[in-house]
Design an enzyme around this catalytic site. Structure first.
Site, short mmCIF file in Angstrom:
data_model
loop_
_atom_site.label_atom_id
_atom_site.label_comp_id
_atom_site.label_asym_id
_atom_site.label_seq_id
_atom_site.Cartn_x
_atom_site.Cartn_y
_atom_site.Cartn_z
N ILE A 1 0.83 -1.21 0.00
CA ILE A 1 0.00 0.00 0.00
C ILE A 1 0.86 1.26 0.00
O ILE A 1 0.36 2.37 -0.10
CB ILE A 1 -0.99 0.03 1.20
CG1 ILE A 1 -0.27 -0.24 2.53
CG2 ILE A 1 -2.12 -0.96 0.98
CD1 ILE A 1 -1.18 -0.16 3.75
N GLY A 2 2.18 1.08 0.09
CA GLY A 2 3.06 2.25 0.04
C GLY A 2 4.49 1.80 -0.12
O GLY A 2 4.86 0.70 0.28
N GLY B 1 8.56 3.16 0.43
CA GLY B 1 9.42 4.20 0.98
C GLY B 1 10.86 3.85 0.67
O GLY B 1 11.14 2.77 0.15
N GLU B 2 11.77 4.76 1.01
CA GLU B 2 13.18 4.47 0.72
C GLU B 2 13.69 3.32 1.58
O GLU B 2 14.65 2.65 1.26
CB GLU B 2 14.03 5.74 0.95
CG GLU B 2 13.81 6.40 2.28
CD GLU B 2 14.33 7.82 2.33
OE1 GLU B 2 15.52 7.97 2.61
OE2 GLU B 2 13.56 8.76 2.12
N PHE B 3 13.00 3.06 2.71
CA PHE B 3 13.44 2.02 3.64
C PHE B 3 12.89 0.65 3.28
O PHE B 3 13.39 -0.36 3.73
CB PHE B 3 12.98 2.38 5.05
CG PHE B 3 11.49 2.53 5.13
CD1 PHE B 3 10.68 1.42 5.29
CD2 PHE B 3 10.90 3.77 5.01
CE1 PHE B 3 9.30 1.54 5.33
CE2 PHE B 3 9.52 3.90 5.05
CZ PHE B 3 8.72 2.79 5.22
N GLY B 4 11.82 0.58 2.48
CA GLY B 4 11.15 -0.70 2.21
C GLY B 4 9.69 -0.44 1.92
O GLY B 4 9.31 0.69 1.61
N ASP B 5 8.87 -1.47 2.03
CA ASP B 5 7.45 -1.33 1.67
C ASP B 5 6.57 -1.22 2.91
O ASP B 5 6.91 -1.74 3.97
CB ASP B 5 7.00 -2.56 0.87
CG ASP B 5 7.70 -2.65 -0.48
OD1 ASP B 5 8.25 -1.63 -0.92
OD2 ASP B 5 7.73 -3.74 -1.07
N LYS C 1 5.21 -2.25 8.19
CA LYS C 1 6.42 -1.68 7.58
C LYS C 1 7.42 -2.82 7.48
O LYS C 1 7.80 -3.41 8.50
CB LYS C 1 7.01 -0.59 8.48
CG LYS C 1 6.46 0.79 8.22
CD LYS C 1 7.22 1.83 9.04
CE LYS C 1 6.60 3.20 8.83
NZ LYS C 1 7.15 4.21 9.71
N ASP D 1 8.45 15.91 13.32
CA ASP D 1 8.12 15.80 11.89
C ASP D 1 6.60 15.84 11.71
O ASP D 1 6.05 15.06 10.94
CB ASP D 1 8.71 14.50 11.34
CG ASP D 1 8.79 14.49 9.81
OD1 ASP D 1 8.59 15.56 9.19
OD2 ASP D 1 9.04 13.42 9.23
#
Length: 450
Positions: free
Chosen positions: A201-202, A204-208, A222, A314
């Site tokens: 569903i998303g 990112g630079e770190f993984g899915d 995550k 953040d």
């Protein structure tokens, strides 16, 4: 000292260590791994009244469950507690004394920069095996290759495969705690066998980020594969074990794989990020009540963080998620720290970050208040990017000279006043989140938001 354990108060979360089928009608049956909430103590200290996740209540045996605790702040969690970094051959040999066959550690190679060395105690002496790094893979014998050090250590733990002995006992670096042990001890380790990963569903630079099913419940997961990145995300997961509020995305648990994968499992937020939610619906769908409700949802979460001495660092509409029943919840605790610490400002979102945090790395609840003002502007502009038509490089100089954004079109004047109060250059004169919540509730009560 009395050996009797203090009674757990109502609201305490516990995790089941064993299956309990129940023998009497008033018992509450449960399975190993279920999360139960204490409702009350009973006359017998060995039994509690508790409820399960669907709200069914009954009596449970205290010795079948363990209290869930927050991972202690300051605990240095490691996925590789046997990794000692830059130490010499002699230091490694001293650490592996007294000799014990199968005791091991990994260090950075002194002779071959970029490579590693596996040091193993074997029949009274220490053997040093060079781990070569070649084409993004690691190998000792140039026959078997591994993605990362954790996979390599796991392989040689099950089979000596040419080494003098299999790896039996890690020499843990002083001051670190094995992440899996700590999550298990504190009641946050989940069972990989019970997690089904359904769809991405998303990314990112770190993984899915994946939609998953854990024991019949929809969850968000995550998935972090890279060991260095996973190490950084351990901090986020350990912060989340300490936080519980209806407007914070709730951590359900953590899975640490032997091979180095890390899975952070949280409640699933069906309607995605607040910024996308606002942009895709807009003014025709979302009325003043809805916008103020989202503002209050976020404010209440931030008041809770403020009261517990956590700074988010953040806060932005992209880091707020919306549930199936339209509740906004703050997420993304990647930068969240105990209030006292400082941080590298290299990757900070300039348009959301308070001037003193950008300039002097001074983060506090009051820098979160600044970001909350920007988030209010995002809500009332239906997800526009802040400081429209101002080049990024000009934002900070203009803000430091006292520039404040105009009110978004149609924004109630009372709400715009709240925004502007968040943007005082002097952090001390900004309101607290408690004061902000009171101001927003006043606006709601007197219908100043319509």
């Amino acid at each position: 000292m009395s050996a009797i354990q203090a009674a757990w108060p109502s609201g305490t979360e516990c995790i089941a260590k064993y299956n309990f089928h129940g023998t009497a009608e008033q018992d509450l049956p449960f399975c190993k791994g279920d999360v139960l909430t204490i409702v009350a103590v009973t006359k017998d200290p060995n039994w509690y009244k508790a409820k399960n996740k669907v709200g069914r209540e009954g009596i449970i045996p205290a010795n079948y469950v363990q209290k869930r605790e927050g991972v202690k702040a300051g605990t240095k969690l490691s996925l590789m507690p046997w990794f000692h970094g830059k130490i010499t051959r002699e230091q490694a040999e001293r650490l592996l004394y007294p000799p014990e066959t199968g005791l091991f550690l990994v260090r950075e190679s002194t002779n071959y920069p970029g490579d590693y060395t596996l040091c193993v105690s074997c029949e009274g002496k220490v053997e040093h095996y060079r781990i070569m790094y070649h084409a993004s893979k690691l190998s000792i014998d140039e026959e078997v290759y591994f993605e990362n050090l954790m996979q390599l250590v796991e392989h040689y733990t099950t089979d000596a495969d040419g080494l003098c002995t299999r790896l039996i006992k890690p020499k843990v670096m002083e001051g670190t705690v094995a992440a899996q042990d700590e999550f298990y001890r504190s009641g946050w380790a989940l069972n990989m066998k019970e997690l089904k990963l359904l769809q991405t569903i998303g990314k990112g630079e770190f993984g899915d980020v994946m939609l998953g099913d854990y024991r019949g419940n929809k969850v968000a997961v995550k998935c972090i594969k890279n060991d260095a990145t996973a190490q950084a995300f351990l901090a986020e997961a350990s912060v989340m074990t300490q936080l519980r509020h209806s407007n914070l995305v709730q951590l359900l648990g953590v899975i640490v794989e032997e091979k180095g994968g890390l899975y952070i499992v949280t409640e699933y937020m069906a309607k995605g990020s607040l910024v996308d939610y606002l942009r895709s619906r807009g003014r025709s769908v979302l009325g003043g009540d809805c916008l103020l409700k989202f503002s209050l949802d976020v404010c209440e979460a931030m008041e809770y963080l403020e009261g517990n001495n956590f700074v988010h660092r953040d806060l932005a509409a992209r880091n707020v998620l919306v549930s199936e029943d339209n509740v906004a919840k703050v997420s993304d605790f990647g930068l969240t720290k105990e209030a006292s610490s400082t941080q590298d400002t290299g990757k900070l979102p300039v348009k959301w970050t308070a001037p003193e945090a950008l300039r002097e790395k001074k983060f506090s609840t009051k820098s979160d208040v600044w970001s909350f003002g920007i988030l209010l502007w995002e809500i009332y502009s239906f997800g526009r990017v802040p400081y429209p038509r101002i080049p990024l490089k000009d934002v900070v100089p203009r803000v430091e000279k006292g520039y404040k954004m105009d009110a978004p079109d149609g924004c109630p004047p009372a709400v715009y006043e709240v925004m502007k109060n968040c943007w005082h250059l002097d952090a001390a004169t900004r309101p607290t989140f408690l004061q902000l919540r009171e101001q927003l509730e006043h606006i709601k009560t007197h219908e100043l938001h319509l």
